[in-house]
Design an enzyme around this catalytic site. Sequence first.
Site, PDB file in Angstrom:
ATOM      1  CE  LYS A  23      -4.346   1.168   2.490  1.00  0.00           C
ATOM      2  NZ  LYS A  23      -4.983   0.882   3.736  1.00  0.00           N
ATOM      3  CG  LEU A  24       2.906   2.205  -2.818  1.00  0.00           C
ATOM      4  CD1 LEU A  24       2.842   2.066  -4.271  1.00  0.00           C
ATOM      5  CD2 LEU A  24       4.301   2.456  -2.232  1.00  0.00           C
TER       6      LEU A  24
END
Length: 216
Positions: free
Chosen positions: A83-84
Amino acid sequence: MKIFLDTANLEEIKKGASWGIVDGVTTNPSLIAKEGKPIEEQVRAICDIVDGDISAEVVATEFSAMLEEGRKLAKIHKNIIVKLPLIRDGVQACKALESEGIRTNVTLCFQAGQGLLVAKAGAYIISPFVGRIDDMGADGMILIHDLVKIYKNYGFKTQILAASLRTPNHVIEAAKAGAHIGTLPFKTLDSLFNHPLTDKGLDAFLKDYAKVFGTK
Ligand code: G3P
């Protein structure tokens, strides 16, 4: 619509998984911090409970540090989705990690234009936050409708994960809009079961049966 649990709490995840309706789990740095264990340890334990996509978020905010952290997280388990945050370096890292075969979930999307960039970078998942837009006095569900339309127009493969869903109605509306996934806090998932007529109806069925056959 797939249902994910939005929590890093193992008891909640075990309970939700036992109902047989949980397809994955999303975490974020706040949720991991709440459990007090290092992210590697916590997400590995989550992967042992649920066999589905498990999002683990980087805390780096600079491109090369994000890549390094993302690669490390992806090594924990085959089901990890990196997740970014939806910032410039995050979108750049999304493109780079996806080209290495590492699946990404780009989070903190509040506007359809941001979602277009994320799809062009080839993200596996995008996370638009419904409840937090509602908190500002706007209608967060419009963002889900807009993303569904835009992605359909151009055949983007990025899955829309409706996040920040706080009520059963949020879940129903996200499903009606065509979100691929909804991620729910345990409380929201639990409350989806409830209807007073279900309880009332069951009570009557059991009483009628018991009148004739007695109770077991
Ligand atoms: O995990 C991201 C998102 O679902 C957070 O929800 O309720 O903190 O806005 P909320």
